[in-house]
Design an enzyme around this catalytic site. Structure first.
Site, PDB file in Angstrom:
ATOM      1  N   PRO A 112       0.837  -1.213   0.000  1.00 36.49           N
ATOM      2  CA  PRO A 112       0.000   0.000   0.000  1.00 36.49           C
ATOM      3  C   PRO A 112       0.869   1.259   0.000  1.00 36.49           C
ATOM      4  CG  PRO A 112      -0.761  -1.550   1.675  1.00 36.49           C
ATOM      5  CD  PRO A 112       0.515  -2.114   1.110  1.00 36.49           C
ATOM      6  N   GLY A 114       2.186   4.767   0.784  1.00 34.62           N
ATOM      7  CA  GLY A 114       2.095   5.816   1.802  1.00 34.62           C
ATOM      8  C   GLY A 114       1.477   5.381   3.115  1.00 34.62           C
ATOM      9  N   LEU A 117       4.260   1.171   5.158  1.00 29.28           N
ATOM     10  CA  LEU A 117       4.924  -0.126   4.934  1.00 29.28           C
ATOM     11  C   LEU A 117       6.105   0.030   3.974  1.00 29.28           C
ATOM     12  CD1 LEU A 117       1.838  -2.550   4.717  1.00 29.28           C
ATOM     13  CD2 LEU A 117       3.228  -1.991   6.706  1.00 29.28           C
ATOM     14  N   SER A 119       6.644   1.532   1.015  1.00 37.57           N
ATOM     15  CA  SER A 119       6.564   1.311  -0.427  1.00 37.57           C
ATOM     16  C   SER A 119       7.656   2.109  -1.144  1.00 37.57           C
ATOM     17  CB  SER A 119       5.192   1.711  -0.952  1.00 37.57           C
ATOM     18  OG  SER A 119       4.899   3.029  -0.580  1.00 37.57           O
ATOM     19  N   SER A 120       7.934   3.319  -0.669  1.00 35.66           N
ATOM     20  CA  SER A 120       8.930   4.135  -1.379  1.00 35.66           C
ATOM     21  C   SER A 120      10.322   3.531  -1.254  1.00 35.66           C
ATOM     22  CB  SER A 120       8.912   5.580  -0.891  1.00 35.66           C
ATOM     23  OG  SER A 120       9.054   5.632   0.505  1.00 35.66           O
ATOM     24  N   ALA A 121      10.686   3.055  -0.057  1.00 34.64           N
ATOM     25  CA  ALA A 121      12.021   2.464   0.116  1.00 34.64           C
ATOM     26  C   ALA A 121      12.174   1.221  -0.754  1.00 34.64           C
ATOM     27  CB  ALA A 121      12.260   2.108   1.582  1.00 34.64           C
ATOM     28  N   ASP A 164      14.046   2.223   6.852  1.00 38.73           N
ATOM     29  CA  ASP A 164      13.266   1.719   5.705  1.00 38.73           C
ATOM     30  C   ASP A 164      14.171   1.172   4.604  1.00 38.73           C
ATOM     31  OD1 ASP A 164      11.413   3.095   7.156  1.00 38.73           O
ATOM     32  OD2 ASP A 164      10.537   4.155   5.454  1.00 38.73           O
TER      33      ASP A 164
HETATM   34  O1  PMV Z   1       6.202   6.732   7.347  1.00 37.49           O
HETATM   35  P1  PMV Z   1       7.572   6.142   7.254  1.00 37.49           P
HETATM   36  O2  PMV Z   1       7.607   4.733   6.772  1.00 37.49           O
HETATM   37  O3  PMV Z   1       8.558   7.022   6.549  1.00 37.49           O
HETATM   38  O4  PMV Z   1       8.091   5.998   8.786  1.00 37.49           O
HETATM   39  C1  PMV Z   1       8.390   7.071   9.575  1.00 37.49           C
HETATM   40  C2  PMV Z   1       8.989   6.564  10.839  1.00 37.49           C
HETATM   41  C3  PMV Z   1       9.754   7.611  11.618  1.00 37.49           C
HETATM   42  O5  PMV Z   1      10.420   6.928  12.684  1.00 37.49           O
HETATM   43  C4  PMV Z   1       8.808   8.625  12.223  1.00 37.49           C
HETATM   44  C5  PMV Z   1      10.780   8.317  10.774  1.00 37.49           C
HETATM   45  C6  PMV Z   1      11.845   7.388  10.227  1.00 37.49           C
HETATM   46  O6  PMV Z   1      12.355   7.692   9.133  1.00 37.49           O
HETATM   47  O7  PMV Z   1      12.194   6.397  10.884  1.00 37.49           O
END
Ligand code: PMV
Length: 329
Positions: A112, A114, A117, A119-121, A164
């Site tokens: 999914p 955004g 989980l 997805s971008s990484a 990520d």
């Molecule tokens: O929404 P995401 O998957 O980029 O996760 C953010 C998690 C944080 O700890 C708030 C920031 C990070 O990059 O770890």
């Protein structure tokens, strides 16, 4: 033609606190982004996206800021997705010392978009791997993870931790503390159930909110430290294969994240539905504000309960994926 895939991930413990140097533990899951790369005769980049939550789209352009994109989905969404792909292609061109290489890319993903989980990484890691191999270079995992991190860091204005991109690159369960990223030995198979509210929080805003709270209130700084302690306990429970304790600590972590203001009504509703269904533990995962929760339950009860929870758009079981980026076919 070269094809690579990379897994999405969920935070088991430690999101937000990781931004302040506390440790975090994340697990790659068996939902993947898959990227096909093929060299083309000119120096242009063509990206075709399939099955992302974002409707499929195709963009052909030469990366010039003045070059208008002709697409039929909202431009900011396309620009955000293209920022990651373009950054990843730049890394592959750099690794292969082929700054003008043109590529056709097909991006497919069942993660999914955004929802927390990663997805971008996963798209970044799979794109760098497929594009660099297509250009004749096999990057070692450490180099690939570093390059993937640089892309995310640039696109997210320095707001990203290494979690990520490292987790998507190497797979399995990982521990991140500042710059120190490592894979955890032999984690047990945790019975993950993911609930998704169909939305997404704004990571930048949520991270900024926690930063302000931490500067203003001692309780928030203490909460961040308490999350760090909890992560260290969680690591020990994980190493001992003690799923019950892992779940209990997930419950505590959700409470601490709520105190930092990053939960949401939909996330709380899903967390409580899981707990009442008998899950060993449940918490929001990643930035919060909306998106996904993760629960531990090896029976069907949590998934069924989530399906009947109005705030939950979709619920699915996920497995720890011990493989990171991999060549396909
Ligand atoms: O929404 P995401 O998957 O980029 O996760 C953010 C998690 C944080 O700890 C708030 C920031 C990070 O990059 O770890």
């Amino acid at each position: 033609m070269t094809v690579s895939s990379a897994p999405g991930k969920l935070y088991l413990f430690g999101e937000h606190a990781v931004v302040y140097g506390e440790p975090a533990v994340a697990c790659a899951i068996d939902r993947r982004a898959r990227v096909t790369a093929e060299v083309r005769g000119d120096d242009r980049l063509r990206v075709e996206s399939r099955d992302l939550t974002l409707d499929g789209f195709t963009v052909e352009y030469d990366g010039d800021a003045g070059d208008e994109m002709d697409v039929d989905v909202p431009t900011p969404l396309v620009e955000a997705a293209m920022g990651y792909v373009e950054g990843a292609v730049e890394q592959a061109r750099d690794a292969a010392d082929a700054p003008d290489a043109g590529l056709d890319l097909i991006v497919e993903s069942d993660i999914p978009l955004g929802g927390g989980l990663s997805s971008s990484a996963a798209v970044i890691a799979a794109t760098i791997d497929a594009a660099s191999r297509e250009l004749g270079v096999d990057l070692p995992p450490g180099d690939l993870a570093d390059r993937a991190y640089r892309v995310e860091h640039d696109v997210q204005d320095g707001q990203a931790s290494r979690t990520d991109t490292f987790c998507s690159t190497v797979g399995g369960a990982v521990r991140v503390e500042g710059e120190d990223c490592r894979r955890l030995g032999d984690p047990p198979n945790l019975p993950f159930v993911v609930g998704y509210d169909g939305g997404a929080g704004d990571t930048g805003e949520l991270v900024a909110g926690v930063r302000e709270l931490r500067e203003e209130y001692d309780f928030a700084a203490d909460t961040v430290r308490a999350i760090g302690d909890l992560v260290r306990r969680g690591e020990r429970a994980l190493a001992a294969g003690d799923v019950g304790t892992v779940g209990r600590l997930m419950d505590f972590d959700h409470g601490l994240l709520s105190a930092l203001g990053v939960s949401a009504r939909s996330l709380d509703a899903m967390v409580w539905a899981a707990r009442e269904a008998g899950a060993d533990g449940a918490k929001l995962t990643s930035a919060g504000g909306g998106g996904c929760i993760v629960a531990l339950d090896d029976s069907r009860a949590t998934r069924t309960a989530l399906k009947y929870t109005p705030d939950c758009e979709t619920a699915f079981r996920a497995e720890l994926d011990r493989e990171g980026v991999r060549a396909e076919e």
